[in-house]
Design a protein around this motif. Structure first.
Motif, PDB file in Angstrom:
ATOM      1  N   VAL A   1      -1.943   1.450  -9.811  1.00 30.62           N
ATOM      2  CA  VAL A   1      -1.003   0.919  -8.821  1.00 30.62           C
ATOM      3  C   VAL A   1      -1.763   0.245  -7.680  1.00 30.62           C
ATOM      4  O   VAL A   1      -1.339  -0.797  -7.179  1.00 30.62           O
ATOM      5  CB  VAL A   1      -0.035   2.019  -8.319  1.00 30.62           C
ATOM      6  CG1 VAL A   1       0.826   1.507  -7.170  1.00 30.62           C
ATOM      7  CG2 VAL A   1       0.853   2.491  -9.470  1.00 30.62           C
ATOM      8  N   THR A   2      -2.907   0.788  -7.304  1.00 30.14           N
ATOM      9  CA  THR A   2      -3.727   0.134  -6.274  1.00 30.14           C
ATOM     10  C   THR A   2      -4.132  -1.256  -6.737  1.00 30.14           C
ATOM     11  O   THR A   2      -4.088  -2.213  -5.962  1.00 30.14           O
ATOM     12  CB  THR A   2      -4.964   0.986  -5.932  1.00 30.14           C
ATOM     13  OG1 THR A   2      -4.523   2.235  -5.397  1.00 30.14           O
ATOM     14  CG2 THR A   2      -5.836   0.290  -4.906  1.00 30.14           C
ATOM     15  N   ASN A   3      -4.535  -1.392  -7.995  1.00 29.96           N
ATOM     16  CA  ASN A   3      -4.846  -2.725  -8.518  1.00 29.96           C
ATOM     17  C   ASN A   3      -3.612  -3.623  -8.506  1.00 29.96           C
ATOM     18  O   ASN A   3      -3.683  -4.797  -8.169  1.00 29.96           O
ATOM     19  CB  ASN A   3      -5.375  -2.637  -9.945  1.00 29.96           C
ATOM     20  CG  ASN A   3      -6.875  -2.431 -10.013  1.00 29.96           C
ATOM     21  OD1 ASN A   3      -7.570  -2.425  -9.002  1.00 29.96           O
ATOM     22  ND2 ASN A   3      -7.371  -2.241 -11.212  1.00 29.96           N
ATOM     23  N   ALA A   4      -2.465  -3.067  -8.878  1.00 27.65           N
ATOM     24  CA  ALA A   4      -1.238  -3.865  -9.000  1.00 27.65           C
ATOM     25  C   ALA A   4      -0.714  -4.362  -7.659  1.00 27.65           C
ATOM     26  O   ALA A   4      -0.098  -5.425  -7.599  1.00 27.65           O
ATOM     27  CB  ALA A   4      -0.155  -3.047  -9.705  1.00 27.65           C
TER      28      ALA A   4
ATOM     29  N   ARG B   1       1.130   5.863  -2.731  1.00 28.52           N
ATOM     30  CA  ARG B   1       1.513   7.252  -2.443  1.00 28.52           C
ATOM     31  C   ARG B   1       2.808   7.618  -3.167  1.00 28.52           C
ATOM     32  O   ARG B   1       2.932   8.687  -3.768  1.00 28.52           O
ATOM     33  CB  ARG B   1       1.667   7.455  -0.942  1.00 28.52           C
ATOM     34  CG  ARG B   1       2.059   8.873  -0.564  1.00 28.52           C
ATOM     35  CD  ARG B   1       2.059   9.045   0.974  1.00 28.52           C
ATOM     36  NE  ARG B   1       2.363  10.399   1.340  1.00 28.52           N
ATOM     37  CZ  ARG B   1       3.583  10.893   1.492  1.00 28.52           C
ATOM     38  NH1 ARG B   1       4.641  10.122   1.303  1.00 28.52           N
ATOM     39  NH2 ARG B   1       3.771  12.149   1.841  1.00 28.52           N
ATOM     40  N   LYS B   2       3.790   6.713  -3.121  1.00 23.93           N
ATOM     41  CA  LYS B   2       5.062   6.964  -3.805  1.00 23.93           C
ATOM     42  C   LYS B   2       4.848   7.140  -5.307  1.00 23.93           C
ATOM     43  O   LYS B   2       5.469   8.001  -5.931  1.00 23.93           O
ATOM     44  CB  LYS B   2       6.036   5.813  -3.550  1.00 23.93           C
ATOM     45  CG  LYS B   2       6.536   5.761  -2.125  1.00 23.93           C
ATOM     46  CD  LYS B   2       7.416   4.548  -1.895  1.00 23.93           C
ATOM     47  CE  LYS B   2       7.797   4.445  -0.428  1.00 23.93           C
ATOM     48  NZ  LYS B   2       8.534   3.216  -0.156  1.00 23.93           N
ATOM     49  N   ALA B   3       3.958   6.342  -5.885  1.00 23.25           N
ATOM     50  CA  ALA B   3       3.668   6.435  -7.314  1.00 23.25           C
ATOM     51  C   ALA B   3       3.010   7.770  -7.661  1.00 23.25           C
ATOM     52  O   ALA B   3       3.339   8.390  -8.675  1.00 23.25           O
ATOM     53  CB  ALA B   3       2.769   5.283  -7.746  1.00 23.25           C
TER      54      ALA B   3
ATOM     55  N   PRO C   1       0.780  -1.252   0.000  1.00 21.60           N
ATOM     56  CA  PRO C   1       0.000   0.000   0.000  1.00 21.60           C
ATOM     57  C   PRO C   1       0.812   1.302   0.000  1.00 21.60           C
ATOM     58  O   PRO C   1       0.417   2.248  -0.699  1.00 21.60           O
ATOM     59  CB  PRO C   1      -0.878  -0.129   1.243  1.00 21.60           C
ATOM     60  CG  PRO C   1      -1.096  -1.602   1.368  1.00 21.60           C
ATOM     61  CD  PRO C   1       0.238  -2.208   0.987  1.00 21.60           C
ATOM     62  N   PRO C   2       1.933   1.424   0.716  1.00 23.17           N
ATOM     63  CA  PRO C   2       2.685   2.685   0.642  1.00 23.17           C
ATOM     64  C   PRO C   2       3.181   3.030  -0.765  1.00 23.17           C
ATOM     65  O   PRO C   2       3.470   4.187  -1.060  1.00 23.17           O
ATOM     66  CB  PRO C   2       3.856   2.469   1.602  1.00 23.17           C
ATOM     67  CG  PRO C   2       3.358   1.453   2.573  1.00 23.17           C
ATOM     68  CD  PRO C   2       2.491   0.541   1.750  1.00 23.17           C
TER      69      PRO C   2
END
Length: 128
Positions: free
Chosen positions: A46-49, A15-17, A11-12
């Motif tokens: 990215v959340t999906n990934a 935010r980095k993305a 999950p962090p």
């Protein structure tokens, strides 16, 4: 300009993305409204990934006419479908479909790549 960032599948990394995408696009002089759209769509992909396993590679390519962003990870290719109200993950691709100029997926031997493009300049308008 093409820039890439390796992310952990956790999950962090979302935010980095978002920060990476915003910084790259701002450094290239992309309009704030387009940066907002790109950051939203990066967040969705990215959340999906992160629900997969392993590393994620985020690539941001700021071309003269469009912005192309790719998210690579090691799961099967996603399918766009009608999303029941309780299926948040399925709705993420609907958001991408709504706001991107184009998007798609590519299946590679060991991973998948999901990409989207956002038109940088209105058709018929000069780039400069």
């Amino acid at each position: 300009m093409v820039r890439a960032l390796e992310l952990l599948g956790n999950p962090p990394s979302v935010r980095k993305a978002r920060i990476f995408t915003s910084d790259v696009l701002a450094a290239d002089g992309v309009q704030a409204s387009l940066i907002e759209v790109a950051v939203l769509l990066v967040s969705e992909l990215v959340t999906n990934a992160i629900h997969g396993r392993g590393m994620i590679c985020l690539t941001v390519d700021t071309g003269a006419r469009s912005i192309r962003i790719e998210v690579e990870e090691g799961r099967a290719v996603p399918v766009r479908r009608a999303a029941p109200e309780d299926e948040v993950a399925a709705r993420r691709l609907l958001v991408v479909d709504e706001f991107a100029s184009a998007w798609g997926t590519e299946r590679r031997a060991t991973h998948k790549l999901v990409w989207f493009e956002i038109a940088r300049w209105p058709y018929g308008q000069s780039v400069k």
